[in-house]
Design a protein around this motif. Structure first.
Motif, PDB file in Angstrom:
ATOM      1  N   GLU A   1      19.869  20.656  38.954  1.00 21.47           N
ATOM      2  CA  GLU A   1      18.992  20.921  39.785  1.00 21.47           C
ATOM      3  C   GLU A   1      18.529  20.181  40.900  1.00 21.47           C
ATOM      4  O   GLU A   1      17.569  18.911  40.027  1.00 21.47           O
ATOM      5  CB  GLU A   1      18.376  20.902  38.532  1.00 21.47           C
ATOM      6  N   ILE A   2      18.082  20.359  41.849  1.00 25.52           N
ATOM      7  CA  ILE A   2      17.758  19.118  42.424  1.00 25.52           C
ATOM      8  C   ILE A   2      16.891  19.841  43.983  1.00 25.52           C
ATOM      9  O   ILE A   2      16.834  21.388  44.198  1.00 25.52           O
ATOM     10  CB  ILE A   2      19.166  19.030  44.042  1.00 25.52           C
ATOM     11  N   HIS A   3      15.456  19.267  44.262  1.00 29.49           N
ATOM     12  CA  HIS A   3      14.781  19.523  45.113  1.00 29.49           C
ATOM     13  C   HIS A   3      14.532  18.434  45.945  1.00 29.49           C
ATOM     14  O   HIS A   3      14.137  17.686  46.135  1.00 29.49           O
ATOM     15  CB  HIS A   3      13.565  19.284  44.405  1.00 29.49           C
ATOM     16  N   THR A   4      14.759  18.977  47.027  1.00 27.09           N
ATOM     17  CA  THR A   4      15.022  18.613  49.040  1.00 27.09           C
ATOM     18  C   THR A   4      14.367  19.311  49.805  1.00 27.09           C
ATOM     19  O   THR A   4      13.560  20.786  49.959  1.00 27.09           O
ATOM     20  CB  THR A   4      16.610  19.396  49.299  1.00 27.09           C
TER      21      THR A   4
ATOM     22  N   ARG B   1       7.383  18.294  41.759  1.00 24.17           N
ATOM     23  CA  ARG B   1       7.961  19.586  41.490  1.00 24.17           C
ATOM     24  C   ARG B   1       9.124  19.878  40.319  1.00 24.17           C
ATOM     25  O   ARG B   1       9.527  20.961  39.171  1.00 24.17           O
ATOM     26  CB  ARG B   1       9.023  20.103  42.904  1.00 24.17           C
ATOM     27  N   LEU B   2       9.131  18.908  40.203  1.00 26.56           N
ATOM     28  CA  LEU B   2      10.833  18.418  39.512  1.00 26.56           C
ATOM     29  C   LEU B   2      10.529  18.054  38.004  1.00 26.56           C
ATOM     30  O   LEU B   2      11.026  17.483  37.603  1.00 26.56           O
ATOM     31  CB  LEU B   2      12.132  18.118  39.804  1.00 26.56           C
ATOM     32  N   SER B   3       9.464  17.909  38.046  1.00 26.32           N
ATOM     33  CA  SER B   3       8.491  16.567  36.978  1.00 26.32           C
ATOM     34  C   SER B   3       7.630  17.674  35.825  1.00 26.32           C
ATOM     35  O   SER B   3       7.537  17.911  35.573  1.00 26.32           O
ATOM     36  CB  SER B   3       8.514  14.894  37.201  1.00 26.32           C
TER      37      SER B   3
ATOM     38  N   GLY C   1       7.478  20.262  33.016  1.00 26.98           N
ATOM     39  CA  GLY C   1       7.241  19.690  31.860  1.00 26.98           C
ATOM     40  C   GLY C   1       6.774  18.323  31.393  1.00 26.98           C
ATOM     41  O   GLY C   1       6.792  18.111  29.751  1.00 26.98           O
ATOM     42  N   HIS C   2       7.820  17.319  32.510  1.00 30.10           N
ATOM     43  CA  HIS C   2       7.858  15.750  32.036  1.00 30.10           C
ATOM     44  C   HIS C   2       6.827  14.978  32.427  1.00 30.10           C
ATOM     45  O   HIS C   2       6.042  15.929  33.684  1.00 30.10           O
ATOM     46  CB  HIS C   2       9.480  16.050  32.915  1.00 30.10           C
TER      47      HIS C   2
END
Length: 692
Positions: free
Chosen positions: A334-337, A442-444, A448-449
């Motif tokens: 899972e990568i957000h660019t 977006r990825l944290s 839910g992190h």
């Protein structure tokens, strides 16, 4: 991580990452010592970038190129060719064989818009136009049994059409082929005899997943990129072997693991995140051995920023991936660019608003400061104006010209905005860091992190300039600035195990599943996995297999991956599923019926790893190389800031900000109230807000 390498001890390993601006190379010798090299990328021919950085390395090491390659025990390459082929629409002319009645499923898609409020944005062009999507009769039923035989005459008619229309590559996606690929294999065999082309992609072999549209889209994209990507990789591999490389190179896959050219040749779609996915290996190198680390990487290169999260030592892998609007079902980290690199262009719109990115200046002409003809101001130009970057030679063979940077910021930003040059440049940095903050959130937070419990790893050539500021905005207490940040992904390639993912659709109730059938399904996948790793040279001692199942509530569309222990335990699987479902979606259904939808086996070929050479601790307080006027932030403005030579800072050293550290491949900025520590790995650890 250290770039100090007084001498080379063979054999060594080489990792090469082709980025949008620079091609990075990391060489790590038998003692664990590291040497880093950078040269400009060649977008028109990425292999020239690879060979260029190898020649540069050989020259600087005073070795013939043949000797450099001859003593290389492992060569790992991260290629952007697959991604760029899709983005630039430079793939093959594709035909599609599909079941009668499903000719338009590829174009109908799922009917879901990425932005529900935007009803006007068109979908990307279909890679296999309707006149080249040809139906064939025959049907596999929902239970995997044949309902009607494949009509070979339909395949022959399609083959003639493909030949007449100059089709270069064909995808075959027949209904329910994920249950039984016999019809697809028969169609492929028939095509290979009656069609003049050679590139055939079977959906049941590319990714045998349930979901007609996703499987079809993945097979079509695979067919679209296969001629260019596979030809490139095989040609590069052959060229390197002729120059002295003793064994074939390995490629980084989207799942974060490496694979040989032969293993991936028929499934190049597995390489669409090759390069950024090396962040998995790089993050492992940032954690202590055996540590279940919580890390967020923010890898900022010249063109973009890639964000990745490692929670409790694991980077999540999903099957859903969207590249330029095309849906792919392939195991991918899972990568957000976002378009927020050092070369991101700053511009003012017609309403007088400042923007940064997503357009980038690329390798050529690059930022205005490069002096290669670029006229648009970039983040790099703003950093020069603010004193954070030093004018002069930069890693990668370019030179920064402060006069050109100031001129670009003044002409394109300051005057249209009615600001001073310095205020315009500071606005660029503040806006960029706000964009970076949203990308990390977006990825944290959205997954839910709690970022406060994570260490932010700011990597890439531009990352250490922004790491402390973004960590502060996140509420994180620590920011790790790797000494080798400018070659973070190339370093990660050397720390990535060989990996193969296998899956099989398996429909059953979690609590009542026939465990003998479950075991038989896993055993079949594990047999394939061991054979594949055996071909890569991994025996039982270095081959590690793990099992996962896809679980979902009844009526739920998207499953959740759940890792299994040594033995199957339905109750434990339910608990793991509920914990993950709660984190992702914020709720669970207590006692809800859970269905298994797929079995998975992850096969890893574990590479031995020599720990890096420990540097001697700091003996005396380091002295700054110079003092320079630097813009800090809106609250502190301009200050005289000490500039340190990174090579002079050793483990155990602590310094209070604000300060700048100049390394070979990056410059690190530490803000006021932050404390810098050089940790035992010889990287720069910033304790954010540690000074009262």
């Amino acid at each position: 991580m250290t770039s100090s390498l007084p001498s080379l001890a063979a054999p060594w390993r080489i990792g090469v990452d082709v980025g949008g601006t620079f091609t990075d190379m990391v060489l790590r010798d038998a003692t664990g010592a590291v040497r880093i090299f950078k040269s400009p990328s060649v977008p028109a021919d990425p292999s020239e970038g690879v060979l260029g950085v190898l020649r540069l390395a050989a020259q600087q090491l005073d070795l013939p190129l043949s000797a450099l390659l001859r003593d290389c025990a492992l060569f790992v390459h991260g290629s952007t060719v697959a991604t760029n082929t899709i983005l630039e629409k430079k793939g093959a002319k594709v035909g599609l064989l599909t079941s009668a009645g499903f000719r338009d499923s590829l174009e109908i898609r799922r009917g879901i818009r990425e932005n529900q409020w935007d009803h006007r944005a068109p979908f990307p062009p279909v890679l296999a136009p309707r006149y080249l999507r040809l139906p064939v009769r025959g049907r596999i039923g929902a239970d995997g049994h044949e309902l009607a035989p494949l009509v070979s005459e339909d395949v022959d008619a399609a083959a003639k059409m493909f030949t007449d229309e100059g089709v270069e590559s064909v995808a075959v996606c027949l209904f329910n082929s994920f249950l039984d690929g016999g019809h697809e294999r028969a169609a492929g065999a028939r095509l290979s005899k009656s069609w003049a082309g050679q590139w055939i992609s079977l959906s049941s072999e590319v990714m045998p997943t349930m979901g007609e549209y996703e499987r079809s889209s993945t097979a079509v994209v695979n067919a679209y990129i296969a001629p260019k990507v596979t030809s490139y990789l095989k040609a590069l591999d052959q060229q390197l072997r002729q120059l002295g490389l003793p064994r074939s190179l390995l490629l980084l896959q989207s799942n974060g693991g490496a694979v040989s050219v032969d293993q991936v040749a028929s499934r190049p779609v597995m390489l669409v995140l090759s390069g950024p996915a090396a962040g998995v290996g790089a993050l492992k190198g940032c954690a202590a051995p055996g540590e279940a680390a919580n890390l967020i990487s923010m890898e900022i290169g010249g063109t973009s920023c890639d964000v990745m999260v490692m929670a409790k030592g694991e980077v999540p892998v999903a099957d859903e991936l969207v590249i330029d609007g095309y849906h792919l079902t392939t195991p991918s980290v899972e990568i957000h660019t976002v378009g927020a690199g050092g070369g991101a262009i700053a511009w003012v719109d017609d309403a007088g608003l400042l923007h940064v990115g997503p357009q980038g200046a690329g390798a050529r002409p690059g930022p205005a400061a490069y002096g290669l003809g670029g006229e648009n101001p970039t983040v790099t130009d703003a950093q020069l104006v603010l004193g954070r970057l030093r004018p002069g030679p930069l890693a990668g063979g370019v030179t920064l010209d402060g006069r050109l940077a100031r001129q670009a910021v003044e002409t394109k930003l300051a005057k249209p905005l009615g600001l001073s040059v310095e205020d315009a440049a500071s606005g660029v940095i503040r806006l960029l860091e706000q964009n970076l903050l949203h990308a990390v959130e977006r990825l944290s937070i959205e997954r839910g992190h709690d970022p406060a419990t994570f260490t932010l790893v700011a990597a890439g050539g531009a990352g250490p300039m922004h790491g402390a500021a973004v960590a502060r905005a996140l509420g994180a207490k620590r920011a790790l600035l790797p000494r080798a940040a400018g070659a973070f992904c190339a370093m990660g390639m050397l720390q990535s195990d060989v990996r193969q993912d296998y899956m099989h659709v398996f429909l059953a109730d979690l609590d009542t599943v026939d465990q003998a059938e479950l075991e038989a399904g896993f055993s079949e996948l594990e047999t394939r996995a061991r054979e594949a790793l055996g071909r890569e040279g991994f025996a039982n001692g270095t081959a590690v297999l793990s099992r996962e199942v896809d679980l979902r509530y009844d009526g739920q569309q998207w499953p959740v991956r759940v890792a299994l222990g040594a033995t199957f335990d339905a109750a434990a699987s339910r608990r793991t599923f509920e914990a993950e479902h709660q984190r992702l979606f914020g709720h669970i259904q207590p006692g809800g019926r859970l269905s298994i939808t797929a079995l998975r086996v992850i096969a890893r070929g574990v590479l031995d790893w020599t720990p890096p050479i420990a540097r001697s601790p700091q003996a005396a307080a380091p002295k700054p190389r110079e003092q320079r006027k630097v813009w800090i932030d809106p609250a502190h403005g301009w200050h005289d800031v000490p500039i340190y030579d990174g090579a002079e800072l050793r483990p155990g050293c602590t310094l209070d900000g604000p300060l700048l550290i100049e390394e070979r491949t990056t410059t690190a900025f530490v803000g006021p109230r932050d404390r810098l520590e050089v940790d035992q790995r010889d990287d720069f650890l910033v304790h954010v807000g540690a000074i009262a």
